[in-house]
Design a protein around this motif. Structure first.
Motif, mmCIF file in Angstrom:
data_model
loop_
_atom_site.group_PDB
_atom_site.id
_atom_site.type_symbol
_atom_site.label_atom_id
_atom_site.label_comp_id
_atom_site.label_asym_id
_atom_site.label_seq_id
_atom_site.Cartn_x
_atom_site.Cartn_y
_atom_site.Cartn_z
ATOM 1 N N LYS A 160 40.779 44.100 41.572
ATOM 2 C CA LYS A 160 40.762 44.316 40.127
ATOM 3 C C LYS A 160 41.785 43.444 39.427
ATOM 4 O O LYS A 160 41.543 42.954 38.332
ATOM 5 N N GLN A 161 42.932 43.246 40.060
ATOM 6 C CA GLN A 161 44.006 42.464 39.451
ATOM 7 C C GLN A 161 43.819 40.963 39.620
ATOM 8 O O GLN A 161 44.472 40.188 38.947
ATOM 9 N N ASN A 162 42.944 40.554 40.517
ATOM 10 C CA ASN A 162 42.776 39.131 40.834
ATOM 11 C C ASN A 162 41.320 38.700 40.791
ATOM 12 O O ASN A 162 40.890 37.933 41.651
ATOM 13 N N GLN A 163 40.577 39.157 39.805
ATOM 14 C CA GLN A 163 39.144 38.844 39.767
ATOM 15 C C GLN A 163 38.862 37.352 39.741
ATOM 16 O O GLN A 163 37.872 36.898 40.289
ATOM 17 N N ALA A 164 39.739 36.585 39.118
ATOM 18 C CA ALA A 164 39.512 35.145 39.031
ATOM 19 C C ALA A 164 39.966 34.414 40.296
ATOM 20 O O ALA A 164 39.569 33.277 40.521
ATOM 21 N N SER A 165 40.793 35.038 41.094
ATOM 22 C CA SER A 165 41.299 34.389 42.305
ATOM 23 C C SER A 165 41.390 35.396 43.452
ATOM 24 O O SER A 165 42.476 35.773 43.877
ATOM 25 N N VAL A 166 40.237 35.826 43.921
ATOM 26 C CA VAL A 166 40.170 36.876 44.936
ATOM 27 C C VAL A 166 40.817 36.479 46.254
ATOM 28 O O VAL A 166 41.160 37.347 47.049
ATOM 29 N N MET A 167 41.018 35.194 46.489
ATOM 30 C CA MET A 167 41.663 34.764 47.723
ATOM 31 C C MET A 167 43.101 35.272 47.796
ATOM 32 O O MET A 167 43.682 35.317 48.869
ATOM 33 N N ASN A 168 43.669 35.682 46.685
ATOM 34 C CA ASN A 168 45.004 36.278 46.677
ATOM 35 C C ASN A 168 45.032 37.603 47.432
ATOM 36 O O ASN A 168 46.110 38.124 47.708
#
Length: 118
Positions: free
Chosen positions: A91-99
Motif C-alpha cells: 500500500k505504501q509503495n504502489q509505484a515501486s513494489v520492488m521496495n
C-alpha cells in the motif's frame, strides 16, 4: 515444483513484471488453484501498469479458491504477521513494489515452514 518444463511460463512472467510482492500469494495458491492462478498471472503479465484494477476479479477468484484449502488457512493463521507487513508495504509503495522484496521473502520463509498435519 511442477510437472513440465522448468516452471509456469505465464506465471513466471507475471511475477517479474512489477509484481514480486504478489509472488507469495501466487506461490501458495499454485499448489491448489492452478487454473485460477494461471488466469491471474496472465492478466498481471498483460497489464503491468494497471494489473491491480484490471485483474481484481481474477484475484478474488484465486483468493476464494485458495482460502478453501486447509494448508492455505494454516499459512494465513501462522504467517498473518509477515503477510500483513507485506500488504502494508504494498500500500505504501504502489509505484515501486520492488521496495517490498524483504517483506515478501519473510512471508515466503514463514509459508515454507508451515506443514499440514494429515
Amino acid at each position: 515444483m511442477g510437472a513440465g518444463s522448468g516452471g509456469s511460463g505465464p506465471v513466471r512472467a507475471a511475477l517479474t513484471v512489477r509484481s514480486l510482492p504478489r509472488q507469495a500469494a501466487l506461490e501458495v495458491a499454485a499448489r491448489h488453484c492452478r487454473g485460477e492462478m494461471e488466469q491471474y498471472g496472465r492478466c498481471v503479465a498483460a497489464s503491468p501498469a494497471t494489473w491491480q484494477q484490471d485483474c481484481h476479479q481474477l484475484k478474488l477468484r484465486m483468493a476464494r479458491c485458495a482460502s478453501s484449502h486447509p494448508i492455505v488457512q494454516k499459512i494465513r493463521h501462522d504467517c498473518a504477521e509477515p503477510f500483513a507487513a507485506f500488504e502494508q508495504c504494498l500500500k505504501q509503495n504502489q509505484a515501486s513494489v520492488m521496495n517490498c522484496t524483504e517483506h515478501v521473502n519473510q512471508f515466503l520463509m514463514c509459508a515454507e515452514q508451515v506443514k499440514l498435519m494429515t
